[in-house]
Design an enzyme around this catalytic site. Structure first.
Site, PDB file in Angstrom:
ATOM      1  N   GLN A  52      88.422  31.880  27.314  1.00 55.89           N
ATOM      2  CA  GLN A  52      88.446  30.965  26.184  1.00 55.89           C
ATOM      3  C   GLN A  52      89.023  31.657  24.957  1.00 55.89           C
ATOM      4  OE1 GLN A  52      84.796  28.818  26.102  1.00 55.89           O
ATOM      5  NE2 GLN A  52      84.941  28.277  23.953  1.00 55.89           N
ATOM      6  N   SER A  72      85.569  36.084  31.601  1.00 54.49           N
ATOM      7  CA  SER A  72      84.568  35.101  31.195  1.00 54.49           C
ATOM      8  C   SER A  72      84.787  33.779  31.933  1.00 54.49           C
ATOM      9  CB  SER A  72      84.606  34.929  29.670  1.00 54.49           C
ATOM     10  OG  SER A  72      83.602  34.066  29.218  1.00 54.49           O
ATOM     11  N   HIS A 102      77.815  35.528  26.123  1.00 52.48           N
ATOM     12  CA  HIS A 102      77.554  36.766  26.865  1.00 52.48           C
ATOM     13  C   HIS A 102      76.539  37.664  26.161  1.00 52.48           C
ATOM     14  CE1 HIS A 102      80.712  35.581  29.574  1.00 52.48           C
ATOM     15  NE2 HIS A 102      81.513  35.420  28.548  1.00 52.48           N
ATOM     16  N   GLN A 105      76.348  36.395  34.284  1.00 52.16           N
ATOM     17  CA  GLN A 105      77.579  36.560  33.504  1.00 52.16           C
ATOM     18  C   GLN A 105      77.497  35.921  32.137  1.00 52.16           C
ATOM     19  OE1 GLN A 105      80.242  33.922  32.821  1.00 52.16           O
ATOM     20  NE2 GLN A 105      82.060  34.756  33.802  1.00 52.16           N
TER      21      GLN A 105
END
Length: 312
Positions: A10, A90, A199, A248
């Site tokens: 992103q 990600s 995260h 994650q």
């Protein structure tokens, strides 16, 4: 030659992304039509024009980026270009898993739409954010985070490449840690335009939501190795993909370790799939010329890559 597909995360999305690919490649167009059936908004309108200005909202960004990535993957696969390894930064990890056959297009897109909503919900009502820290090593930055812990949650959430780390958490704690980082010798600290502290432990509610969601999702066997963000390498035989994806979203992305591992595995060529060329820059800063990386965002870039591969 060993080839890796690297999927962007992103942040590099923009209005107009994929329009030329949609017009020029039937395989890309077919994927977007599949993706459209998996979301509750007009995915082509948001990607191509974004008249309502929602593309940068994470619940829209994530499925749009996934649809783009799966579309490019389909074009490459149709041309006989299949990687030996896949990894994604990600959000890009879901596209890597789709490339490896774990998810079909609709599942990948619907999961990232769900993930985007869950992450947005986790950040609602709590001032939080992320800041890129340039020119400081991880142990020193970790000490800065530890010193700022009295102001709230702050963690290293992205290990992107040497000299580029990202911290995230409660705004006050992130700002305090960034100030300490500058005192400790960081070159720059750049607040990121994001809607949450991704995260980090603040995404624990999103992890819980994903765990519940995954209970009803079918995970197919991987057809090629995927390197996972929370590990920095391939999973062990007993590792659960669902558990790794749950972890994650609330722990640091080990991207530098991922790139070093790909080099160890003998990968010498990578294709960056997604808008921009951020990952190409990370490759150069991490492993230098050991891996040649080709960013693919536009129809022209994709056509050139196909010509190069055909002549190889």
């Amino acid at each position: 030659m060993k080839l890796a597909f690297l999927y962007a995360g992103q942040g590099s999305q923009h209005a107009g992304m994929g329009r030329d690919l949609y017009e020029d490649f039937p395989a890309f167009r077919a994927v977007l039509e599949q993706a459209a059936a998996a979301v509750d908004f007009d995915i082509q309108e948001v990607m191509f024009t974004d008249a309502a200005g929602v593309l940068n909202e994470t619940q829209y960004t994530q499925p749009c980026m996934t649809a783009f990535a799966c579309g490019v993957t389909a074009v490459l696969r149709q041309a006989g270009i299949v990687p030996d390894y896949a990894a994604g930064l990600s959000l890009g990890e879901y596209s890597a898993l789709a490339c490896a056959g774990v998810f079909d297009v609709q599942t990948a897109v619907s999961l990232t739409a769900f993930r985007g909503k869950a992450m947005a919900a986790a950040a609602t009502g709590r001032p939080c954010g992320m800041t890129a820290v340039l020119g400081l090593d991880a142990p020193t930055l970790q000490a800065c985070c530890d010193a700022a812990a009295d102001a709230g949650v702050v963690q290293i959430c992205n290990y992107n490449c040497p000299g580029q780390l990202v911290i995230g958490g409660d705004t006050a704690a992130v700002d305090k840690a960034a100030a300490a980082a500058l005192t400790a010798g960081a070159k720059r600290c750049l607040p990121l335009k994001v809607s949450g502290a991704f995260h980090t432990a603040l995404m624990h509610p999103a992890g819980d939501a994903l765990r519940e969601k995954f209970a009803s999702v079918s995970f197919s066997q991987m057809q090629m190795p995927v390197l996972f963000n929370c590990l920095g390498h391939e999973k062990n035989e007993n590792d659960s993909i669902a558990a790794l994806l749950e972890k994650q979203v609330q722990s640091g992305v080990q991207w530098e370790s991922t790139l070093r591992r790909l080099a160890e595995l003998g990968v010498d060529t990578a294709i960056e799939i997604g808008p921009g060329k951020v990952l190409t820059g990370f490759v150069k800063k991490t492993v230098g010329s050991a891996i040649s990386c080709y960013p693919v965002e536009t129809s022209a870039q994709l056509q050139q890559l196909l010509r190069i591969r055909k002549g190889a």
